[in-house]
Scaffold this active site. Structure first.
Site, short mmCIF file in Angstrom:
data_model
loop_
_atom_site.label_atom_id
_atom_site.label_comp_id
_atom_site.label_asym_id
_atom_site.label_seq_id
_atom_site.Cartn_x
_atom_site.Cartn_y
_atom_site.Cartn_z
N SER A 1 0.87 -1.17 0.00
CA SER A 1 0.00 0.00 0.00
C SER A 1 0.91 1.22 0.00
CB SER A 1 -0.87 0.04 1.26
OG SER A 1 -1.69 -1.09 1.33
N CYS A 2 0.51 2.26 -0.71
CA CYS A 2 1.27 3.51 -0.72
C CYS A 2 0.26 4.64 -0.62
CB CYS A 2 2.09 3.63 -2.00
SG CYS A 2 3.08 5.15 -2.05
N VAL A 3 0.43 5.46 0.40
CA VAL A 3 -0.52 6.56 0.61
C VAL A 3 0.22 7.87 0.82
CG1 VAL A 3 -2.35 5.10 1.53
CG2 VAL A 3 -0.67 6.05 3.09
#
Length: 127
Positions: free
Chosen positions: A105-107
């Site tokens: 996940s990349c936020v």
């Protein structure tokens, strides 16, 4: 299952009431790693690729202490200050995960501790 706290001097110490990582069964869960040089205590700023590399080096050192490696990472979470830097981060990130790529996940976040540009945490299998 018992849990064990993981600590190494080859990664920055915790800046709050948490552990660098926790080992439970055959898994290790790292805390988010900022791009802090463990030798100098300095936060890397101004170059997202150098910052990403340092965060991943810190993760790698913690995994080594736990008895595993980047090859056994099953999940990563990448927090970034500016999604416009995504491709530059990926260039460095890809060098650490050459074969079996972990889930990720990349936020983009409004703010990270110490006003860092990136923070990376992982879950890895201990074989």
């Amino acid at each position: 299952m018992e849990k064990a706290m993981i600590h190494t001097n080859n990664a920055p110490g915790a800046i709050g009431p948490y552990s660098q990582a926790v080992k439970v069964g055959n898994f290790v869960f790292t805390s988010g790693q900022l791009p802090v040089d463990p030798k100098t205590g300095e936060l890397i700023r101004g170059d997202i690729q150098k910052a990403t590399k340092q965060s991943l080096e810190n993760v790698s050192a913690i995994l080594k202490e736990a008895g595993t490696s980047m090859d056994n990472v099953v999940k990563t979470t990448v927090f970034i200050k500016d999604m416009n830097e995504f491709s530059k981060i990926n260039e460095v990130y890809a060098q650490y995960f050459l074969n079996d790529k972990p889930a990720r996940s990349c936020v983009e976040v409004a703010r990270l501790p110490k006003d860092a540009d990136v923070e990376i945490e992982v879950v890895a299998l201990i074989k």
